[in-house]
Design an enzyme around this catalytic site. Sequence first.
Site, PDB file in Angstrom:
ATOM      1  N   ASN A 449      12.043   2.449   2.520  1.00 23.61           N
ATOM      2  CA  ASN A 449      10.677   1.029   2.196  1.00 23.61           C
ATOM      3  C   ASN A 449       9.782   1.899   0.890  1.00 23.61           C
ATOM      4  O   ASN A 449       8.627   2.122   1.172  1.00 23.61           O
ATOM      5  CB  ASN A 449      10.438   0.650   2.923  1.00 23.61           C
ATOM      6  CG  ASN A 449       9.674  -0.603   2.932  1.00 23.61           C
ATOM      7  OD1 ASN A 449       9.376  -1.374   1.870  1.00 23.61           O
ATOM      8  ND2 ASN A 449       9.035  -0.859   4.105  1.00 23.61           N
ATOM      9  N   LYS A 451       7.571  -0.147  -0.633  1.00 19.99           N
ATOM     10  CA  LYS A 451       6.376  -0.690  -0.063  1.00 19.99           C
ATOM     11  C   LYS A 451       5.523  -1.151  -1.514  1.00 19.99           C
ATOM     12  O   LYS A 451       6.063  -0.700  -2.533  1.00 19.99           O
ATOM     13  CB  LYS A 451       5.688  -0.255   1.067  1.00 19.99           C
ATOM     14  CG  LYS A 451       6.085   0.024   2.304  1.00 19.99           C
ATOM     15  CD  LYS A 451       4.954   0.799   3.297  1.00 19.99           C
ATOM     16  CE  LYS A 451       5.817   0.767   4.465  1.00 19.99           C
ATOM     17  NZ  LYS A 451       4.866   1.483   5.722  1.00 19.99           N
ATOM     18  N   HIS A 536       8.975  -7.596   8.192  1.00 22.51           N
ATOM     19  CA  HIS A 536       8.731  -6.029   8.311  1.00 22.51           C
ATOM     20  C   HIS A 536       6.972  -5.879   9.959  1.00 22.51           C
ATOM     21  O   HIS A 536       6.791  -7.393   9.419  1.00 22.51           O
ATOM     22  CB  HIS A 536       8.428  -5.330   7.767  1.00 22.51           C
ATOM     23  CG  HIS A 536       7.528  -3.642   7.390  1.00 22.51           C
ATOM     24  ND1 HIS A 536       6.427  -4.215   7.794  1.00 22.51           N
ATOM     25  CD2 HIS A 536       8.237  -3.038   7.409  1.00 22.51           C
ATOM     26  CE1 HIS A 536       6.840  -2.295   7.631  1.00 22.51           C
ATOM     27  NE2 HIS A 536       7.470  -1.263   7.322  1.00 22.51           N
ATOM     28  N   GLU A 538       3.791  -4.827   8.760  1.00 21.67           N
ATOM     29  CA  GLU A 538       3.221  -5.070   8.007  1.00 21.67           C
ATOM     30  C   GLU A 538       3.428  -6.847   7.677  1.00 21.67           C
ATOM     31  O   GLU A 538       1.802  -7.262   7.645  1.00 21.67           O
ATOM     32  CB  GLU A 538       2.949  -4.412   6.551  1.00 21.67           C
ATOM     33  CG  GLU A 538       2.648  -2.804   6.727  1.00 21.67           C
ATOM     34  CD  GLU A 538       3.489  -1.540   5.969  1.00 21.67           C
ATOM     35  OE1 GLU A 538       3.320  -0.535   6.396  1.00 21.67           O
ATOM     36  OE2 GLU A 538       3.492  -2.155   4.922  1.00 21.67           O
ATOM     37  N   GLU A 608      10.911  -0.745  14.439  1.00 19.59           N
ATOM     38  CA  GLU A 608       9.805  -0.231  13.833  1.00 19.59           C
ATOM     39  C   GLU A 608       8.890  -0.030  15.082  1.00 19.59           C
ATOM     40  O   GLU A 608       8.249  -1.063  15.239  1.00 19.59           O
ATOM     41  CB  GLU A 608       9.506  -0.316  12.656  1.00 19.59           C
ATOM     42  CG  GLU A 608       9.471  -2.393  12.254  1.00 19.59           C
ATOM     43  CD  GLU A 608       8.713  -2.395  11.525  1.00 19.59           C
ATOM     44  OE1 GLU A 608       8.079  -1.366  10.843  1.00 19.59           O
ATOM     45  OE2 GLU A 608       8.328  -2.959  11.535  1.00 19.59           O
ATOM     46  N   GLY A 614       2.426   5.720  10.083  1.00 25.34           N
ATOM     47  CA  GLY A 614       1.143   5.956   9.638  1.00 25.34           C
ATOM     48  C   GLY A 614       0.167   6.046  10.223  1.00 25.34           C
ATOM     49  O   GLY A 614      -0.764   6.727  10.088  1.00 25.34           O
ATOM     50  N   SER A 654       7.680   6.718  11.408  1.00 23.19           N
ATOM     51  CA  SER A 654       7.462   8.110  11.163  1.00 23.19           C
ATOM     52  C   SER A 654       8.812   9.060  11.421  1.00 23.19           C
ATOM     53  O   SER A 654       8.434  10.246  11.615  1.00 23.19           O
ATOM     54  CB  SER A 654       6.489   8.368  11.747  1.00 23.19           C
ATOM     55  OG  SER A 654       5.367   7.845  11.309  1.00 23.19           O
TER      56      SER A 654
END
Length: 692
Positions: A449, A451, A536, A538, A608, A614, A654
């Site tokens: 991904n 992004k 996702h 985000e 996830e 992150g 991660s």
Amino acid sequence: MSARKVALGLAVNVCRFVVALTFIFSGYVKAIDPLGTQYKLQDYAEAAGLAGCVPDYLTLGASVLLGGAEFCLGVLLLFAIRRRLVAKLLLLFMAVMTPLTLWLAIADPIKDCGCFGDAVVLTNWETFYKNLALLAATVVLARRPLAMPRFISRSNQWIVVNYTILFILVSSSYSLYTLPVFDFRPYHVGADIRKGMEIPEGAKQPQFETTFILEKDGQRKEFTLDDYPDSTWTFIDSKTVQTEEGYVPPIHDFSIQAIDGGEDITDSVLSRKGYSFILVAPHLEQADDSNFGEIDGIYEYCRDHGYPFYALTASNDDAIAYWRDITGAEYDFYLTDETTLKTIIRSNPGLLLIKDGTVIGKWSHNDLPKLNYSSAKLEDTEYGSIPERSVARKVSKILLWYILPLMLLAFADRTWKFSQWIRKKEHSNRIYQFFKGKKTMRKKIVAGNWKMNMNLQDGIALAKELNDTLTNEKPNCGVIICTPFIHLASIAQFLNQDVIGLGAENCADKEKGAYTGEVSAEMVKSTGAQYVILGHSERRGYYAETPEILKEKVLLALKNGLKVIFCIGESLEEREAGKQNDVVKAELEGSVFNLTEEEFKNIIIAYEPIWAIGTGKTATAEQAEEIHTYIRSIIADKYGKAVADDTTILYGGSCKASNAPELFAKPDIDGGLIGGASLKAADFKGIIDAWK
């Protein structure tokens, strides 16, 4: 699958078969007797005070449509075609009919609702209780329509739908043109009319009264047989009503009255030895006169061979005179109750042949026997004895022309679907595994991904490097790269998608329109992409994407042939509160558990943990395996173990080349959705190589 779900599925399918078979039977007996259904609709109209307000062609059309609709809904339910829509339509139908039959039971305006035609006669209260049970069953079906397994795949359902509509309309048309295929009335071929009128010894006899309406000098009066006036009165109409309860024989209102003087000749007609023809025309003013020449020919045949010929009607003198004027009829007319005539034969006019009081032949005016002055005597013709049209033979024809083709279609369809399932799902099929002697695995995937990173030129360079490397060194897993929209079309031109799949990072929840800046699923597909990431964290966090929005996105992606990588996962607060299971279950239920089993097979789940993206934190392999196992278990609860075992579930927190081997070694972790580590070819390939 839990015992509760098994029990619920069993209950739904019991309701399905009960409702389906009831509607099929009810619809069929109405459809093959459209005139009988029309008469019942006219009774309803009269009870509602609308007699004479509705034209006959409308009630006839409504009778054909009603029978056809019930039959088709029953068949569609039986085969589980358009399950949601059919269940709702059946619920609506029963929600209307149940209160109506309650009114019929309380008010009792008519004695029989006619729900099963003449095949099964129920009282109004019996009909209400029957409808109450069907209403409860349709509520169950409307709440759980997808619990009904299909007998025919969606791609072949149109065959069943169109063939069923054609079959029932042809059946109605044939029965309307000739006579009903099945005759459930007491005047059927083979019936002894005299026996049908007998009352068992000792049984209480009901009392009936026939009233005649006659006119003289512009004055109308009602008379009974006891005070029937002289021939100076003109007959207008007659009606028979029951005045006292008692044992009612199947035939209780059959009488033949001479027009002049009211002499009853019923007994002499029925007790006569030999053949007699009876022409039945309830209303001569509405009778079809297109075949009067054949009727006259049969009358002349009777006169030449000494067979009596009676014409029975409920019409008045003017209508009889009009019929004689337009047809040249020379036969004598007699009076019989209108309802009785409509019950005897579903044709106006229709022809009856009796021998020693037993019905041995019935014909519509469109299908009269071929008899004329040159024909042999009845005993020497095919018409002189009861035809061998047994119920078993009629049922066999229906089996041959309707049920057998559908059974063959269902068998072929299920065989085809099974072979297709074998080819696609070999690894989850125990029989296949037994014969192959080895166990295959669900697809393992490493998806990148990107992004919002890299300009077009850098993105193309990275994709080319990955493409060249993996084309030369075949990976042991599926590889997907999901890029910003601007890269898709350019990368698709050179990407070997047999080695690397191409996907988008998002798509719109609208199909098309004035949505500036959005990119639809159709647009994504047109670039050459095969996948799309949806849900996702985000997108959920920064752009407030709700489960309902994601549900629409998923449906549009699947509609346009895209496979969906659907992301789920919990925040740090939710993890620390021990709510991770509740969170992922709610996210699945809110956006993808509405899909059918076939649709869900195009979903890849990506777990996830938001708290491990992150942040430098990483879920341990044991933590990741635990939640992956739980996710697979709730998929099994929803779609069954075979689907769950076949669903690819990726880890998206991660994941790097250093920890990928440990993560990927867990049985329920099928790969990874990789973020930052997918932006460099070497790092991304290091994770892919973990499958080696």
